[in-house]
Design an enzyme around this catalytic site. Structure first.
Site, PDB file in Angstrom:
ATOM      1  N   SER A   1      15.411  16.188 -31.081  1.00 28.14           N
ATOM      2  CA  SER A   1      15.394  14.744 -31.369  1.00 28.14           C
ATOM      3  C   SER A   1      14.202  14.367 -32.246  1.00 28.14           C
ATOM      4  O   SER A   1      13.141  14.988 -32.150  1.00 28.14           O
ATOM      5  CB  SER A   1      15.310  13.983 -30.044  1.00 28.14           C
TER       6      SER A   1
ATOM      7  N   GLN B   1      17.477  16.484 -35.532  1.00 28.81           N
ATOM      8  CA  GLN B   1      18.164  15.182 -35.526  1.00 28.81           C
ATOM      9  C   GLN B   1      17.271  14.166 -36.230  1.00 28.81           C
ATOM     10  O   GLN B   1      16.044  14.231 -36.153  1.00 28.81           O
ATOM     11  CB  GLN B   1      18.439  14.753 -34.076  1.00 28.81           C
TER      12      GLN B   1
ATOM     13  N   TYR C   1      16.368  10.096 -36.900  1.00 31.78           N
ATOM     14  CA  TYR C   1      16.329   8.640 -36.921  1.00 31.78           C
ATOM     15  C   TYR C   1      15.444   8.311 -38.114  1.00 31.78           C
ATOM     16  O   TYR C   1      14.224   8.521 -38.061  1.00 31.78           O
ATOM     17  CB  TYR C   1      15.699   8.079 -35.645  1.00 31.78           C
TER      18      TYR C   1
ATOM     19  N   THR D   1      21.797  10.539 -36.958  1.00 28.70           N
ATOM     20  CA  THR D   1      22.483   9.789 -35.892  1.00 28.70           C
ATOM     21  C   THR D   1      22.754   8.369 -36.376  1.00 28.70           C
ATOM     22  O   THR D   1      21.842   7.666 -36.812  1.00 28.70           O
ATOM     23  CB  THR D   1      21.623   9.769 -34.605  1.00 28.70           C
TER      24      THR D   1
ATOM     25  N   LYS E   1      26.046  12.394 -36.795  1.00 28.08           N
ATOM     26  CA  LYS E   1      26.345  12.333 -35.348  1.00 28.08           C
ATOM     27  C   LYS E   1      26.669  10.889 -34.970  1.00 28.08           C
ATOM     28  O   LYS E   1      25.911   9.973 -35.294  1.00 28.08           O
ATOM     29  CB  LYS E   1      25.117  12.819 -34.571  1.00 28.08           C
TER      30      LYS E   1
ATOM     31  N   SER F   1      30.576  11.526 -31.256  1.00 29.83           N
ATOM     32  CA  SER F   1      29.666  11.168 -30.164  1.00 29.83           C
ATOM     33  C   SER F   1      29.605   9.661 -30.029  1.00 29.83           C
ATOM     34  O   SER F   1      29.711   8.938 -31.024  1.00 29.83           O
ATOM     35  CB  SER F   1      28.266  11.719 -30.484  1.00 29.83           C
TER      36      SER F   1
ATOM     37  N   HIS G   1      26.909   8.653 -28.157  1.00 24.69           N
ATOM     38  CA  HIS G   1      25.550   8.674 -27.627  1.00 24.69           C
ATOM     39  C   HIS G   1      25.568   8.771 -26.094  1.00 24.69           C
ATOM     40  O   HIS G   1      24.739   8.185 -25.405  1.00 24.69           O
ATOM     41  CB  HIS G   1      24.793   7.405 -28.064  1.00 24.69           C
TER      42      HIS G   1
ATOM     43  N   ARG H   1      25.692   5.402 -24.402  1.00 23.50           N
ATOM     44  CA  ARG H   1      24.447   4.626 -24.388  1.00 23.50           C
ATOM     45  C   ARG H   1      24.351   3.675 -25.571  1.00 23.50           C
ATOM     46  O   ARG H   1      23.330   3.020 -25.765  1.00 23.50           O
ATOM     47  CB  ARG H   1      23.253   5.591 -24.445  1.00 23.50           C
TER      48      ARG H   1
ATOM     49  N   ASP I   1      30.466  15.683 -28.287  1.00 24.73           N
ATOM     50  CA  ASP I   1      29.684  15.632 -27.048  1.00 24.73           C
ATOM     51  C   ASP I   1      30.080  14.391 -26.258  1.00 24.73           C
ATOM     52  O   ASP I   1      30.824  13.541 -26.733  1.00 24.73           O
ATOM     53  CB  ASP I   1      28.173  15.693 -27.327  1.00 24.73           C
ATOM     54  N   GLY I   2      29.580  14.317 -25.022  1.00 22.56           N
ATOM     55  CA  GLY I   2      29.849  13.165 -24.158  1.00 22.56           C
ATOM     56  C   GLY I   2      30.686  13.557 -22.959  1.00 22.56           C
ATOM     57  O   GLY I   2      31.880  13.838 -23.104  1.00 22.56           O
ATOM     58  N   GLY I   3      30.067  13.612 -21.800  1.00 20.60           N
ATOM     59  CA  GLY I   3      30.806  13.831 -20.551  1.00 20.60           C
ATOM     60  C   GLY I   3      31.223  15.259 -20.290  1.00 20.60           C
ATOM     61  O   GLY I   3      32.016  15.494 -19.372  1.00 20.60           O
TER      62      GLY I   3
ATOM     63  N   ARG J   1      31.003  18.496 -18.594  1.00 14.74           N
ATOM     64  CA  ARG J   1      30.342  18.951 -17.361  1.00 14.74           C
ATOM     65  C   ARG J   1      30.957  20.224 -16.793  1.00 14.74           C
ATOM     66  O   ARG J   1      30.481  20.746 -15.795  1.00 14.74           O
ATOM     67  CB  ARG J   1      30.448  17.864 -16.258  1.00 14.74           C
TER      68      ARG J   1
ATOM     69  N   GLY K   1      24.243  16.791 -23.166  1.00 21.45           N
ATOM     70  CA  GLY K   1      22.999  16.018 -23.143  1.00 21.45           C
ATOM     71  C   GLY K   1      22.418  15.981 -21.740  1.00 21.45           C
ATOM     72  O   GLY K   1      21.552  16.783 -21.380  1.00 21.45           O
TER      73      GLY K   1
HETATM   74  C1  LIG Z   1      17.965  10.564 -22.156  1.00 22.59           C
HETATM   75  C2  LIG Z   1      18.763  10.721 -23.421  1.00 22.59           C
HETATM   76  C3  LIG Z   1      18.116  10.673 -24.647  1.00 22.59           C
HETATM   77  C4  LIG Z   1      18.838  10.834 -25.825  1.00 22.59           C
HETATM   78  N1  LIG Z   1      18.183  10.845 -27.035  1.00 22.59           N
HETATM   79  C5  LIG Z   1      18.882  11.030 -28.167  1.00 22.59           C
HETATM   80  C6  LIG Z   1      18.218  11.103 -29.426  1.00 22.59           C
HETATM   81  O1  LIG Z   1      16.993  11.028 -29.506  1.00 22.59           O
HETATM   82  N2  LIG Z   1      18.982  11.269 -30.546  1.00 22.59           N
HETATM   83  C7  LIG Z   1      20.350  11.364 -30.488  1.00 22.59           C
HETATM   84  O2  LIG Z   1      20.998  11.511 -31.523  1.00 22.59           O
HETATM   85  N3  LIG Z   1      20.990  11.326 -29.302  1.00 22.59           N
HETATM   86  C8  LIG Z   1      20.299  11.165 -28.156  1.00 22.59           C
HETATM   87  N4  LIG Z   1      20.960  11.145 -26.964  1.00 22.59           N
HETATM   88  C9  LIG Z   1      22.414  11.377 -26.924  1.00 22.59           C
HETATM   89  C10 LIG Z   1      22.719  12.878 -26.786  1.00 22.59           C
HETATM   90  O3  LIG Z   1      22.314  13.570 -27.927  1.00 22.59           O
HETATM   91  C11 LIG Z   1      24.210  13.125 -26.579  1.00 22.59           C
HETATM   92  O4  LIG Z   1      24.946  12.517 -27.607  1.00 22.59           O
HETATM   93  C12 LIG Z   1      24.746  12.648 -25.228  1.00 22.59           C
HETATM   94  O5  LIG Z   1      23.752  12.756 -24.228  1.00 22.59           O
HETATM   95  C13 LIG Z   1      25.965  13.465 -24.812  1.00 22.59           C
HETATM   96  O6  LIG Z   1      26.532  12.959 -23.643  1.00 22.59           O
HETATM   97  P1  LIG Z   1      26.255  13.562 -22.170  1.00 22.59           P
HETATM   98  O7  LIG Z   1      24.870  13.116 -21.797  1.00 22.59           O
HETATM   99  O8  LIG Z   1      27.305  12.934 -21.356  1.00 22.59           O
HETATM  100  O9  LIG Z   1      26.375  15.058 -22.247  1.00 22.59           O
HETATM  101  C14 LIG Z   1      20.240  11.009 -25.776  1.00 22.59           C
HETATM  102  C15 LIG Z   1      20.881  11.066 -24.536  1.00 22.59           C
HETATM  103  C16 LIG Z   1      20.158  10.930 -23.363  1.00 22.59           C
HETATM  104  C17 LIG Z   1      20.881  11.031 -22.047  1.00 22.59           C
END
Ligand SMILES: Cc1cc2nc3c(=O)[nH]c(=O)nc-3n(C[C@H](O)[C@H](O)[C@H](O)COP(=O)(O)O)c2cc1C
Length: 440
Positions: free
Chosen positions: A171, A192, A194, A220, A311, A333, A335, A338, A366-368, A370, A389
């Site tokens: 990150s 990655q 920003y 991202t 992303k 993704s 995020h 989030r 990505d995402g979920g 497990r 993540g």
């Molecule tokens: C605590 C946290 C911090 C994250 N920070 C970043 C980040 O700095 N840059 C980014 O592109 N994605 C960030 N993400 C998103 C992750 O890269 C990823 O897309 C996501 O966590 C995947 O879903 P999952 O947590 O369900 O596996 C973050 C996710 C979490 C949980």
């Protein structure tokens, strides 16, 4: 208020209290009954909030990685290890956390059509990405501020990635520098990005990563300022520590649960992140480019000399435009739920993004994710690789490097098991024909 609604509200309050009670423990049957009485959102929110306060009594929390049956076992262990606000940061989605749940639920709508009588003695899980070979398709997603989870943060993750041979994406908000992470990984990691609202700052991060040997920059694009991370804000209110001891001038976007109030300047907080070392941040006000649009992508494409991925793409239209802009790869993704409360699982966005790129670039998702079966389903729908993540961060928070290694190992083992069960011996043999969609 007349009597009937008042009774109904009292009943709901009692049921909510029951959900949050340790008495419920991990009883699925009771939980399902309560869910049908109250509705999913209420139950999950009550559980999350109860969980933020204390680990539930009677819950079997693992005390070493080898006690885990699956990666979900690391979540309560992480919750136990972390202060409420830090766990809240890790767990949070936005609004009702509905998209976090949707990401998981998306996988339960997909069924696996297993083939029989295939020789599965030898299983090859390896994938190739931009000419490099990886022994599995499991990629470690960028996660910022990892020292909030464990003192060794990204370095512990890098050592785990080295031990298990996984691709790691660092990150921009990492708490270790790319040079140190690459040294710990013993191989290049992807960076990655920003980019911030100041072009020179984003450019400097790109050039630093390229110089350090990073073969790919991952822009991202899914995060606007001010996502409503309510679970985090509520957790901050439950945290009685003095956050200013560590977060002096920190940009949280929100100060201790009060949406809209900044606790400090962006520049001040980013100045503490190693990827911003030595940069002039005096004009930096946010993480995104301004404007963050396709012209920005074009400019970035002309600047980046290594591979450029985006992303956060979730539609066919954007996938097509990305390809037209010479982007080398996409990560589907949201995020981890989030960003916006879209309620759309990434696994359901994947097929249209794959259609959009029309075979011209690799597509990760990505995402979920497990379970090994989730990975299998994503590969079957055409993903080149998948990202995780929170699971790696749970492992990190609970047990440092050993926890991350265990999470990676578990997912690999589960993937191998389902590949054998389904009669697929290598990743390229896992195709759409292995998937059926659950009739709704
Ligand atoms: C605590 C946290 C911090 C994250 N920070 C970043 C980040 O700095 N840059 C980014 O592109 N994605 C960030 N993400 C998103 C992750 O890269 C990823 O897309 C996501 O966590 C995947 O879903 P999952 O947590 O369900 O596996 C973050 C996710 C979490 C949980």
């Amino acid at each position: 208020m007349d009597t009937v609604p008042r009774q109904a509200e009292a009943r709901r309050r009692f049921l909510r209290m029951l959900v949050a009670s340790p008495l419920l423990g991990r009883s699925n049957l009771l939980r399902i009954s309560l869910t049908s009485l109250l509705g999913t959102d209420v139950v999950v929110q009550a559980e999350t909030l109860a969980g933020l306060e204390t680990p539930q009594q009677g819950e079997d929390i693992i005390s070493s990685p080898d006690q885990a049956f699956d990666v979900m076992d690391f979540e309560p262990a992480a919750r136990k290890a972390l202060p409420p606000a830090h766990f809240g940061y890790l767990a949070t989605g936005v609004d009702d956390d509905g998209t976090v749940r949707a990401n998981r639920e998306g996988y339960s709508r997909l069924q696996i059509r297993s083939r029989r009588l295939v020789d599965v003695e030898t299983i090859d899980m390896s994938v190739r990405l931009f000419g490099a070979s990886w022994s599995s398709p499991i990629v470690i997603c960028p996660v910022s501020s990892q020292k909030a989870f464990h003192p060794e943060g990204d370095i512990a993750v890098a050592r785990a990635a080295r031990a298990k041979d996984h691709l790691q994406i660092l990150s921009t908000g990492a708490t270790s520098s790319i040079e140190d992470v690459i040294a710990a990984r013993g191989a290049p990691v992807w960076q990655q990005l920003y980019p911030t609202n100041v072009w020179e700052v984003g450019r400097a991060i790109v050039k630093r990563a390229e110089k350090a040997g990073s073969p790919a920059i991952v822009l991202t694009v899914d995060l606007q300022e001010g996502s409503n991370r309510e679970t985090l804000f509520r957790a901050q209110l439950r945290d009685d520590r003095t956050c200013s001891a560590c977060h002096k001038g920190a940009y949280t976007g929100y100060a201790r649960g009060k949406p809209g109030v900044r606790s400090g300047g962006f520049a001040e907080s980013m100045a503490r992140k190693p990827m911003f070392d030595g940069l002039d941040l005096s004009k930096v006000t946010g993480m995104r480019a301004k404007p963050m649009d396709w012209d920005f992508v074009k400019r970035l494409r002309d600047t980046v000399t290594v591979k450029l991925l985006i992303k956060g793409i979730v539609t066919r239209e954007d996938a097509q435009i990305a390809v037209e802009h010479g982007v080398d790869g996409l990560i589907v993704s949201n995020h981890g739920g989030r960003a916006e409360e879209s309620l759309r699982p990434t696994i359901e966005s994947l097929p249209e993004v794959i259609e959009g790129v029309a075979g011209k670039t690799p597509v990760l998702v990505d995402g979920g994710i497990r379970r090994g079966t989730d990975i299998f389903k994503a590969l079957a729908l055409g993903a080149t690789a998948v990202g995780i993540g929170r699971p790696e961060a749970w492992g990190l928070a609970a047990f440092g490097q050993a926890g991350v290694e265990a999470v990676l190992e578990m997912l690999r083992r589960e993937l191998k098991t389902i590949m054998q069960q389904a009669g697929t011996t290598s990743v390229d043999t896992i195709t759409r024909s292995y998937i059926a969609i659950r009739p709704s």
